[in-house]
Scaffold this motif. Structure first.
Motif, PDB file in Angstrom:
ATOM      1  N   HIS A 227       0.827  -1.216   0.000  1.00 31.63           N
ATOM      2  CA  HIS A 227       0.000   0.000   0.000  1.00 31.63           C
ATOM      3  C   HIS A 227       0.865   1.272   0.000  1.00 31.63           C
ATOM      4  O   HIS A 227       2.027   1.207  -0.377  1.00 31.63           O
ATOM      5  CB  HIS A 227      -1.006  -0.033   1.150  1.00 31.63           C
ATOM      6  CG  HIS A 227      -1.746  -1.336   1.189  1.00 31.63           C
ATOM      7  ND1 HIS A 227      -2.851  -1.595   0.421  1.00 31.63           N
ATOM      8  CD2 HIS A 227      -1.478  -2.507   1.867  1.00 31.63           C
ATOM      9  CE1 HIS A 227      -3.255  -2.844   0.636  1.00 31.63           C
ATOM     10  NE2 HIS A 227      -2.439  -3.429   1.497  1.00 31.63           N
TER      11      HIS A 227
ATOM     12  N   ALA B 209      -5.414  -1.525   5.152  1.00 29.47           N
ATOM     13  CA  ALA B 209      -6.374  -1.747   6.240  1.00 29.47           C
ATOM     14  C   ALA B 209      -6.161  -0.729   7.351  1.00 29.47           C
ATOM     15  O   ALA B 209      -5.094  -0.121   7.468  1.00 29.47           O
ATOM     16  CB  ALA B 209      -6.192  -3.163   6.772  1.00 29.47           C
TER      17      ALA B 209
ATOM     18  N   ASP C  23      -3.266  -6.947   6.994  1.00 29.49           N
ATOM     19  CA  ASP C  23      -4.621  -6.606   6.567  1.00 29.49           C
ATOM     20  C   ASP C  23      -5.665  -6.826   7.638  1.00 29.49           C
ATOM     21  O   ASP C  23      -5.365  -7.084   8.796  1.00 29.49           O
ATOM     22  CB  ASP C  23      -4.943  -7.366   5.293  1.00 29.49           C
ATOM     23  CG  ASP C  23      -4.351  -6.649   4.114  1.00 29.49           C
ATOM     24  OD1 ASP C  23      -5.038  -5.785   3.575  1.00 29.49           O
ATOM     25  OD2 ASP C  23      -3.184  -6.912   3.778  1.00 29.49           O
TER      26      ASP C  23
ATOM     27  N   ILE D  32      -9.621  -8.691   8.234  1.00 28.59           N
ATOM     28  CA  ILE D  32     -10.698  -9.518   7.690  1.00 28.59           C
ATOM     29  C   ILE D  32     -11.906  -9.375   8.601  1.00 28.59           C
ATOM     30  O   ILE D  32     -11.806  -8.848   9.703  1.00 28.59           O
ATOM     31  CB  ILE D  32     -10.303 -11.009   7.561  1.00 28.59           C
ATOM     32  CG1 ILE D  32      -9.809 -11.571   8.891  1.00 28.59           C
ATOM     33  CG2 ILE D  32      -9.256 -11.209   6.491  1.00 28.59           C
ATOM     34  CD1 ILE D  32      -9.746 -13.080   8.870  1.00 28.59           C
ATOM     35  N   ARG D  33     -13.019  -9.867   8.123  1.00 26.85           N
ATOM     36  CA  ARG D  33     -14.267  -9.650   8.870  1.00 26.85           C
ATOM     37  C   ARG D  33     -14.263 -10.375  10.221  1.00 26.85           C
ATOM     38  O   ARG D  33     -14.802  -9.878  11.185  1.00 26.85           O
ATOM     39  CB  ARG D  33     -15.452 -10.101   8.027  1.00 26.85           C
ATOM     40  CG  ARG D  33     -15.764  -9.096   6.931  1.00 26.85           C
ATOM     41  CD  ARG D  33     -17.079  -9.406   6.255  1.00 26.85           C
ATOM     42  NE  ARG D  33     -17.055  -8.855   4.907  1.00 26.85           N
ATOM     43  CZ  ARG D  33     -16.824  -9.566   3.818  1.00 26.85           C
ATOM     44  NH1 ARG D  33     -16.619 -10.866   3.899  1.00 26.85           N
ATOM     45  NH2 ARG D  33     -16.799  -8.994   2.635  1.00 26.85           N
TER      46      ARG D  33
ATOM     47  N   GLN E  36     -10.339 -14.162  -0.636  1.00 24.79           N
ATOM     48  CA  GLN E  36     -10.824 -12.831  -0.258  1.00 24.79           C
ATOM     49  C   GLN E  36      -9.684 -11.851  -0.082  1.00 24.79           C
ATOM     50  O   GLN E  36      -9.755 -10.698  -0.481  1.00 24.79           O
ATOM     51  CB  GLN E  36     -11.608 -12.912   1.057  1.00 24.79           C
ATOM     52  CG  GLN E  36     -13.084 -13.222   0.831  1.00 24.79           C
ATOM     53  CD  GLN E  36     -13.813 -13.428   2.150  1.00 24.79           C
ATOM     54  OE1 GLN E  36     -13.340 -13.005   3.206  1.00 24.79           O
ATOM     55  NE2 GLN E  36     -14.946 -14.089   2.080  1.00 24.79           N
ATOM     56  N   LEU E  37      -8.626 -12.343   0.540  1.00 21.44           N
ATOM     57  CA  LEU E  37      -7.500 -11.468   0.800  1.00 21.44           C
ATOM     58  C   LEU E  37      -6.836 -11.017  -0.495  1.00 21.44           C
ATOM     59  O   LEU E  37      -6.489  -9.846  -0.656  1.00 21.44           O
ATOM     60  CB  LEU E  37      -6.486 -12.190   1.684  1.00 21.44           C
ATOM     61  CG  LEU E  37      -5.600 -11.148   2.336  1.00 21.44           C
ATOM     62  CD1 LEU E  37      -6.186 -10.712   3.660  1.00 21.44           C
ATOM     63  CD2 LEU E  37      -4.214 -11.665   2.494  1.00 21.44           C
TER      64      LEU E  37
ATOM     65  N   GLN F  80      -8.850  -8.403  -2.104  1.00 18.50           N
ATOM     66  CA  GLN F  80      -8.676  -7.149  -1.372  1.00 18.50           C
ATOM     67  C   GLN F  80      -7.358  -6.476  -1.765  1.00 18.50           C
ATOM     68  O   GLN F  80      -7.316  -5.284  -2.046  1.00 18.50           O
ATOM     69  CB  GLN F  80      -8.652  -7.508   0.114  1.00 18.50           C
ATOM     70  CG  GLN F  80      -8.930  -6.404   1.076  1.00 18.50           C
ATOM     71  CD  GLN F  80      -9.131  -7.012   2.470  1.00 18.50           C
ATOM     72  OE1 GLN F  80      -9.962  -7.905   2.672  1.00 18.50           O
ATOM     73  NE2 GLN F  80      -8.342  -6.575   3.422  1.00 18.50           N
ATOM     74  N   GLU F  81      -6.270  -7.253  -1.795  1.00 21.58           N
ATOM     75  CA  GLU F  81      -4.955  -6.686  -2.149  1.00 21.58           C
ATOM     76  C   GLU F  81      -4.932  -6.213  -3.589  1.00 21.58           C
ATOM     77  O   GLU F  81      -4.329  -5.196  -3.898  1.00 21.58           O
ATOM     78  CB  GLU F  81      -3.852  -7.737  -1.956  1.00 21.58           C
ATOM     79  CG  GLU F  81      -3.616  -8.180  -0.530  1.00 21.58           C
ATOM     80  CD  GLU F  81      -3.192  -7.057   0.386  1.00 21.58           C
ATOM     81  OE1 GLU F  81      -3.082  -5.913  -0.070  1.00 21.58           O
ATOM     82  OE2 GLU F  81      -2.990  -7.325   1.578  1.00 21.58           O
TER      83      GLU F  81
ATOM     84  N   ARG G 231      -7.115  -4.888  -5.192  1.00 24.49           N
ATOM     85  CA  ARG G 231      -7.886  -3.661  -5.380  1.00 24.49           C
ATOM     86  C   ARG G 231      -7.034  -2.398  -5.258  1.00 24.49           C
ATOM     87  O   ARG G 231      -7.482  -1.309  -5.594  1.00 24.49           O
ATOM     88  CB  ARG G 231      -9.024  -3.593  -4.353  1.00 24.49           C
ATOM     89  CG  ARG G 231     -10.270  -4.366  -4.753  1.00 24.49           C
ATOM     90  CD  ARG G 231     -11.331  -4.318  -3.645  1.00 24.49           C
ATOM     91  NE  ARG G 231     -11.541  -2.965  -3.106  1.00 24.49           N
ATOM     92  CZ  ARG G 231     -12.288  -2.048  -3.690  1.00 24.49           C
ATOM     93  NH1 ARG G 231     -12.895  -2.324  -4.807  1.00 24.49           N
ATOM     94  NH2 ARG G 231     -12.437  -0.858  -3.142  1.00 24.49           N
ATOM     95  N   SER G 232      -5.799  -2.544  -4.782  1.00 23.32           N
ATOM     96  CA  SER G 232      -4.926  -1.389  -4.549  1.00 23.32           C
ATOM     97  C   SER G 232      -4.927  -0.389  -5.695  1.00 23.32           C
ATOM     98  O   SER G 232      -5.039   0.808  -5.488  1.00 23.32           O
ATOM     99  CB  SER G 232      -3.487  -1.851  -4.309  1.00 23.32           C
ATOM    100  OG  SER G 232      -3.313  -2.160  -2.958  1.00 23.32           O
TER     101      SER G 232
END
Ligand code: ZN
Length: 426
Positions: A207, A214, A278, A280-281, A304-305, A308-309, A311-312
């Motif tokens: 990031h 996160a 990160d 998580i839910r 899922q992870l 998520q990554e 999406r950066s």
């Protein structure tokens, strides 16, 4: 080799037109312009007196890709004879053509992906040139002319790929370039072996900048944690003068996923470690996980992870629609399969070093389609140091002492991995 005479005029077409233009000529040009517009061909700036028939006309330009791979397509009315060469400082790909009228809209030839600048224009009587300036070392993986069967026009296609400084220098060195000839450039295929014995570690603090990553329940930001650990790891690794460290970022700045991979490849990294923390839910989940690349995620959490990554880039407003490749494409690559064995070994070394000192989650080696792990020749892992969604993990991740200790464990892991693959121990 670095001193190149005028490399054409930026975003310009032929400049060799007459200097004084009579009203009659203007009227003729306007007429021609109208006719051409109505037939849909854009070469309105054509003012040259040279015989238009034997002049090459490039009527369309397309470019797509990212910092790892960029494809350039130019459409010509007739078959273009071309040659190309690489030039250093800055990294450039120079394409020589017979006298060409560049009739495509200027805005379509806008640099992107691996390219930072595109210039084209007349070079000498009867010769035109296009100079592509790259953001780093590049090579041409494909350069060819293909006939468009539908209408008999031709397209010139270049597939450019990011490469290492070393390979680029070698490619430049192997060129036999006589600037006055139009011979096909030599295309050496052999990848040079790394000459020095040093070991290059690419550290990728996840990031950065607009992409905070996160956020912990007490306000810790992933991008700050990853940078702090990355810098601590760099300092710890550099105690060994034999180890060369490349950081994909050393400040709070946004760096796209493909640019991170490109930077590692540019320096011929022997390994790549991406650092994350990160959320998580499930709040109860805590501990470290080590991920490697896989087309198929090992489990739902890994899937899922990775999503998520990945999406950066979107978070920073980049569009992914022009991405030429997918993780699946890369996995077909033979090099990738070879590298995978080393990535797994590296993951094992990290888990081995953490075991007993850093809390690990169950089944700590997992895999999924992480875009940042896709350098085909660089063994790569992504380490999730812990979960910011867990209050205890957030406390540890925010503690500089814990970060330093974890960096030391990563040094141990890297040392063990290096010993295993090169036989060199420190
Ligand atoms: Zn992350």
């Amino acid at each position: 080799m670095n001193t190149l005479a005028p490399t054409g005029t930026k975003h310009s077409t032929d400049l060799s037109g007459p200097t004084s233009v009579s009203l009659r000529t203007i009227a003729m040009v306007v007429m021609l312009f109208t006719v051409l517009l109505s037939t849909g061909i854009s070469c309105a700036e054509d003012k040259s007196d040279s015989s238009a028939e034997d002049r090459l006309v490039a009527f369309e330009f397309r470019i797509a890709g990212d910092e790892l791979r960029t494809r350039i397509v130019m459409e010509f009315e007739s078959k273009p004879d071309f040659s190309y060469h690489l030039l250093a400082t800055p990294h450039r790909l120079v394409v020589d053509l017979p006298e060409t009228h560049f009739g495509f809209p200027e805005k379509t030839a806008k640099a992107r992906g691996l390219l930072s600048d595109i210039r084209y224009g007349a070079m000498a009587p009867g010769r035109s040139r296009i100079v592509f300036t790259a953001i780093g070392p590049v090579k041409s993986e494909m350069a060819e002319v293909k006939k468009n069967d539908a209408d008999g026009t031709y397209r010139l296609v270049f597939d450019l790929a990011a490469t290492s400084d070393q390979e680029f220098a070698s490619l430049v060195g192997q060129q036999r370039w006589d600037p006055s000839s139009s011979d096909e450039a030599t295309k050496p295929q052999n990848k040079p072996a790394k000459s020095d014995k040093s070991f290059t570690v690419a550290i990728d603090p996840g990031h950065g900048g607009i992409d905070t990553g996160a956020k912990g329940r007490n306000g810790a930001q992933e991008k700050d944690i990853t940078l702090a650990v990355g810098l601590a790891l760099k300092t710890a690794l550099e105690r060994d003068t034999d180890i060369h460290v490349v950081l994909t970022r050393d400040a709070d700045a946004f760096v796209s996923l493909s640019e991170r991979v490109r930077r590692a490849r540019q320096h011929s990294a022997d390994m790549f470690v991406s650092i994350h923390a990160d959320s998580i839910r499930v709040k109860g989940v805590r501990g470290a996980t080590v991920y490697t690349l896989s087309e198929k995620a090992s489990d739902q959490m890994a899937h899922q992870l990775a999503a998520q990554e990945n999406r950066s880039d979107l978070i920073a407003g980049l569009s992914l629609e022009d991405e030429p490749d997918t993780v699946a494409d890369i996995l077909i690559d033979l090099t990738r399969r070879e590298t995978q064995v080393f990535s797994d070994s590296l993951a094992g070394a990290v888990i081995g070093a953490f075991d007993g000192s850093v809390k690990l989650i169950n089944n700590p080696h997992r895999s999924a389609g992480f875009r940042v792990l896709r350098a085909p020749e660089v063994p790569s892992v992504l380490v999730e140091l812990g979960y910011l969604s867990n209050i205890e993990d957030e406390k540890l991740l925010s503690d500089p002492k814990w970060r330093e200790r974890t960096a030391e464990l990563l040094v141990t892991a890297i040392g063990a991995y290096r010993k295993k693959v090169t036989g060199v121990s420190n």
